[in-house]
Enzyme design. Sequence first.
Site, PDB file in Angstrom:
ATOM      1  N   GLY A 165       0.834  -1.203   0.000  1.00 33.06           N
ATOM      2  CA  GLY A 165       0.000   0.000   0.000  1.00 33.06           C
ATOM      3  C   GLY A 165       0.862   1.243   0.000  1.00 33.06           C
ATOM      4  O   GLY A 165       0.535   2.249   0.635  1.00 33.06           O
ATOM      5  N   ALA A 166       1.980   1.167  -0.741  1.00 29.02           N
ATOM      6  CA  ALA A 166       2.952   2.279  -0.728  1.00 29.02           C
ATOM      7  C   ALA A 166       2.609   3.361  -1.745  1.00 29.02           C
ATOM      8  O   ALA A 166       3.355   4.322  -1.906  1.00 29.02           O
ATOM      9  CB  ALA A 166       4.349   1.730  -0.999  1.00 29.02           C
ATOM     10  N   SER A 167       1.472   3.222  -2.430  1.00 29.18           N
ATOM     11  CA  SER A 167       1.158   4.180  -3.494  1.00 29.18           C
ATOM     12  C   SER A 167       0.643   5.513  -2.967  1.00 29.18           C
ATOM     13  O   SER A 167       0.631   6.498  -3.699  1.00 29.18           O
ATOM     14  CB  SER A 167       0.144   3.568  -4.468  1.00 29.18           C
ATOM     15  OG  SER A 167      -1.008   3.127  -3.784  1.00 29.18           O
TER      16      SER A 167
ATOM     17  N   GLY B 148      17.526  11.160  -3.443  1.00 31.00           N
ATOM     18  CA  GLY B 148      18.775  10.405  -3.291  1.00 31.00           C
ATOM     19  C   GLY B 148      18.597   8.996  -2.762  1.00 31.00           C
ATOM     20  O   GLY B 148      19.575   8.313  -2.447  1.00 31.00           O
TER      21      GLY B 148
ATOM     22  N   SER C  34      -5.196  -0.617  13.862  1.00 32.98           N
ATOM     23  CA  SER C  34      -6.005   0.598  13.990  1.00 32.98           C
ATOM     24  C   SER C  34      -6.503   0.731  15.421  1.00 32.98           C
ATOM     25  O   SER C  34      -6.694  -0.274  16.122  1.00 32.98           O
ATOM     26  CB  SER C  34      -7.227   0.527  13.059  1.00 32.98           C
ATOM     27  OG  SER C  34      -8.147   1.550  13.381  1.00 32.98           O
TER      28      SER C  34
ATOM     29  N   TYR D 285     -14.058  -4.246   9.485  1.00 32.33           N
ATOM     30  CA  TYR D 285     -12.743  -3.571   9.556  1.00 32.33           C
ATOM     31  C   TYR D 285     -12.111  -3.754  10.943  1.00 32.33           C
ATOM     32  O   TYR D 285     -10.929  -4.117  11.061  1.00 32.33           O
ATOM     33  CB  TYR D 285     -12.941  -2.095   9.237  1.00 32.33           C
ATOM     34  CG  TYR D 285     -11.686  -1.257   9.243  1.00 32.33           C
ATOM     35  CD1 TYR D 285     -10.758  -1.334   8.200  1.00 32.33           C
ATOM     36  CD2 TYR D 285     -11.424  -0.368  10.291  1.00 32.33           C
ATOM     37  CE1 TYR D 285      -9.609  -0.546   8.204  1.00 32.33           C
ATOM     38  CE2 TYR D 285     -10.283   0.420  10.300  1.00 32.33           C
ATOM     39  CZ  TYR D 285      -9.380   0.329   9.253  1.00 32.33           C
ATOM     40  OH  TYR D 285      -8.237   1.107   9.252  1.00 32.33           O
ATOM     41  N   ALA D 286     -12.908  -3.543  11.994  1.00 29.28           N
ATOM     42  CA  ALA D 286     -12.355  -3.665  13.355  1.00 29.28           C
ATOM     43  C   ALA D 286     -11.917  -5.102  13.623  1.00 29.28           C
ATOM     44  O   ALA D 286     -10.874  -5.329  14.256  1.00 29.28           O
ATOM     45  CB  ALA D 286     -13.389  -3.213  14.381  1.00 29.28           C
TER      46      ALA D 286
ATOM     47  N   LYS E 113      -8.594  -5.658  11.941  1.00 30.13           N
ATOM     48  CA  LYS E 113      -7.491  -4.951  12.597  1.00 30.13           C
ATOM     49  C   LYS E 113      -7.176  -5.561  13.966  1.00 30.13           C
ATOM     50  O   LYS E 113      -6.024  -5.564  14.401  1.00 30.13           O
ATOM     51  CB  LYS E 113      -7.818  -3.460  12.724  1.00 30.13           C
ATOM     52  CG  LYS E 113      -7.919  -2.750  11.366  1.00 30.13           C
ATOM     53  CD  LYS E 113      -6.598  -2.782  10.627  1.00 30.13           C
ATOM     54  CE  LYS E 113      -6.604  -2.068   9.302  1.00 30.13           C
ATOM     55  NZ  LYS E 113      -5.305  -2.081   8.621  1.00 30.13           N
TER      56      LYS E 113
ATOM     57  N   ILE F 281      -6.111   9.443  11.066  1.00 27.24           N
ATOM     58  CA  ILE F 281      -5.013  10.002  10.272  1.00 27.24           C
ATOM     59  C   ILE F 281      -5.591  10.628   9.004  1.00 27.24           C
ATOM     60  O   ILE F 281      -6.442  10.009   8.339  1.00 27.24           O
ATOM     61  CB  ILE F 281      -3.993   8.884   9.892  1.00 27.24           C
ATOM     62  CG1 ILE F 281      -3.573   8.080  11.136  1.00 27.24           C
ATOM     63  CG2 ILE F 281      -2.778   9.496   9.184  1.00 27.24           C
ATOM     64  CD1 ILE F 281      -2.960   8.877  12.262  1.00 27.24           C
TER      65      ILE F 281
ATOM     66  N   THR G  88       1.879  -3.566  20.479  1.00 25.90           N
ATOM     67  CA  THR G  88       1.048  -2.704  19.631  1.00 25.90           C
ATOM     68  C   THR G  88       1.266  -1.269  20.089  1.00 25.90           C
ATOM     69  O   THR G  88       0.969  -0.921  21.233  1.00 25.90           O
ATOM     70  CB  THR G  88      -0.439  -3.074  19.748  1.00 25.90           C
ATOM     71  OG1 THR G  88      -0.605  -4.426  19.299  1.00 25.90           O
ATOM     72  CG2 THR G  88      -1.312  -2.155  18.900  1.00 25.90           C
TER      73      THR G  88
HETATM   74  P1  NAP Z   1      -5.237   4.975   1.784  1.00 31.57           P
HETATM   75  O1  NAP Z   1      -4.714   6.339   1.552  1.00 31.57           O
HETATM   76  O2  NAP Z   1      -6.584   4.601   1.302  1.00 31.57           O
HETATM   77  O3  NAP Z   1      -4.151   3.942   1.217  1.00 31.57           O
HETATM   78  C1  NAP Z   1      -4.404   2.579   1.181  1.00 31.57           C
HETATM   79  C2  NAP Z   1      -3.273   1.903   0.448  1.00 31.57           C
HETATM   80  O4  NAP Z   1      -3.536   0.494   0.403  1.00 31.57           O
HETATM   81  C3  NAP Z   1      -3.123   2.377  -0.972  1.00 31.57           C
HETATM   82  O5  NAP Z   1      -1.745   2.514  -1.277  1.00 31.57           O
HETATM   83  C4  NAP Z   1      -3.732   1.255  -1.799  1.00 31.57           C
HETATM   84  O6  NAP Z   1      -3.069   1.177  -3.041  1.00 31.57           O
HETATM   85  C5  NAP Z   1      -3.410   0.056  -0.931  1.00 31.57           C
HETATM   86  N1  NAP Z   1      -4.298  -1.075  -1.184  1.00 31.57           N
HETATM   87  C6  NAP Z   1      -5.637  -1.131  -0.986  1.00 31.57           C
HETATM   88  N2  NAP Z   1      -6.105  -2.329  -1.365  1.00 31.57           N
HETATM   89  C7  NAP Z   1      -5.037  -3.044  -1.805  1.00 31.57           C
HETATM   90  C8  NAP Z   1      -4.877  -4.338  -2.345  1.00 31.57           C
HETATM   91  N3  NAP Z   1      -5.921  -5.168  -2.515  1.00 31.57           N
HETATM   92  N4  NAP Z   1      -3.632  -4.756  -2.687  1.00 31.57           N
HETATM   93  C9  NAP Z   1      -2.564  -3.931  -2.530  1.00 31.57           C
HETATM   94  N5  NAP Z   1      -2.658  -2.687  -2.030  1.00 31.57           N
HETATM   95  C10 NAP Z   1      -3.884  -2.249  -1.687  1.00 31.57           C
HETATM   96  O7  NAP Z   1      -5.264   4.651   3.350  1.00 31.57           O
HETATM   97  P2  NAP Z   1      -4.275   4.986   4.555  1.00 31.57           P
HETATM   98  O8  NAP Z   1      -5.015   5.851   5.474  1.00 31.57           O
HETATM   99  O9  NAP Z   1      -2.931   5.364   4.073  1.00 31.57           O
HETATM  100  O10 NAP Z   1      -4.244   3.539   5.224  1.00 31.57           O
HETATM  101  C11 NAP Z   1      -3.092   2.718   5.286  1.00 31.57           C
HETATM  102  C12 NAP Z   1      -3.311   1.676   6.370  1.00 31.57           C
HETATM  103  O11 NAP Z   1      -3.502   2.344   7.630  1.00 31.57           O
HETATM  104  C13 NAP Z   1      -4.554   0.827   6.158  1.00 31.57           C
HETATM  105  O12 NAP Z   1      -4.286  -0.507   6.535  1.00 31.57           O
HETATM  106  C14 NAP Z   1      -5.551   1.438   7.104  1.00 31.57           C
HETATM  107  O13 NAP Z   1      -6.531   0.514   7.510  1.00 31.57           O
HETATM  108  C15 NAP Z   1      -4.655   1.853   8.244  1.00 31.57           C
HETATM  109  N6  NAP Z   1      -5.237   2.888   9.110  1.00 31.57           N
HETATM  110  C16 NAP Z   1      -5.568   4.111   8.613  1.00 31.57           C
HETATM  111  C17 NAP Z   1      -6.123   5.051   9.483  1.00 31.57           C
HETATM  112  C18 NAP Z   1      -6.525   6.428   9.024  1.00 31.57           C
HETATM  113  O14 NAP Z   1      -7.130   7.163   9.821  1.00 31.57           O
HETATM  114  N7  NAP Z   1      -6.218   6.826   7.796  1.00 31.57           N
HETATM  115  C19 NAP Z   1      -6.350   4.737  10.821  1.00 31.57           C
HETATM  116  C20 NAP Z   1      -6.003   3.484  11.286  1.00 31.57           C
HETATM  117  C21 NAP Z   1      -5.438   2.567  10.421  1.00 31.57           C
HETATM  118  P3  NAP Z   1      -3.754   0.724  -4.428  1.00 31.57           P
HETATM  119  O15 NAP Z   1      -5.160   1.221  -4.412  1.00 31.57           O
HETATM  120  O16 NAP Z   1      -2.877   1.365  -5.453  1.00 31.57           O
HETATM  121  O17 NAP Z   1      -3.643  -0.765  -4.453  1.00 31.57           O
END
Ligand code: NAP
Length: 264
Positions: A29-31, A70, A158, A171-172, A175, A204, A254
């Site tokens: 999910g590095a995109s 770099g 989470s 989701y919960a 996680k 976040i 955690t």
């Molecule tokens: P985001 O901006 O929606 O990014 C999610 C990332 O996951 C994207 O890079 C997406 O890339 C990738 N992804 C989704 N489905 C995928 C799949 N089937 N295969 C490979 N990659 C996949 O969300 P974020 O907030 O950065 O969340 C990152 C992590 O943090 C998640 O696990 C989320 O549950 C957790 N988290 C977030 C929050 C918050 O408040 N934002 C809070 C608690 C936990 P592609 O679509 O390009 O595949």
Amino acid sequence: MNEQESNRAMAAKGEDAYGFQGRIALITGASQGIGRACALRLASYGATVALAARSQEKLQAVAAEIAAAGGQARTYSLDVSSEESIKSCAKAVLADLGKVEILVNNAGITRDGLTLRMKLSDFDDILRTNLTGAFLLTQAVISSMMKTRWGRIINISSVVAQTGAAGQANYAASKAGMIGLTRSLAREFASRGITVNAVAPGFIQTAMTEDLPEAHKASILAQIPVGRYGSDADIAAAVAFLCSSGAAYITGHTLDVNGGMYMG
Ligand code: NAP
């Protein structure tokens, strides 16, 4: 100069502040969002990062950003909901980079809905993507870490794993499952020099949260003692610490990164 300042100064000079120089890190999910921030941070400390997700275009942009600063990055196509895709991604990373020493299981999705109306597919898909994907990718790269006798696995959980959330049973559960997975893996691999920890972000500001209704966001903000939403950089800093050589004695933990929203 305090420790943080000296780390920053060392990193700026290209020195090894965190023990990452030459390490290979795979981040799912590095995109965008948290995964992107983790990749930028680990690369800035000298790790070579394998960026994995479905969207190649976005991954290329992150890789270009890292190269411009770099750092070293390569991109890989990965759908964590597919066992086949996980195996072929792991194989490609190992073939290109020789090993994986740091794995950040970050890819995740939400599909919210009240339990009475939630379809089985909405539950299964979330579990498969968020939890089963992390398990399978760990399985696919763990032998490499065992050979090196050094490894760091970070599972992005989470705050709702601990608090629960109405409308997020799927989701919960996924996680919370990551926390059990983290503790079990920590016990299995501690003797091999591999630590396994989870990071539990609070609210976040990323694409995942941006479309929530303003009133809902405001009610969450009111529950955060620090008085602001979190940033992806807040999470990346915690991930970098847990991946560092200084965190060698922390495993099965955690780490809450939530501005005090929940204190377990
Ligand atoms: P985001 O901006 O929606 O990014 C999610 C990332 O996951 C994207 O890079 C997406 O890339 C990738 N992804 C989704 N489905 C995928 C799949 N089937 N295969 C490979 N990659 C996949 O969300 P974020 O907030 O950065 O969340 C990152 C992590 O943090 C998640 O696990 C989320 O549950 C957790 N988290 C977030 C929050 C918050 O408040 N934002 C809070 C608690 C936990 P592609 O679509 O390009 O595949």
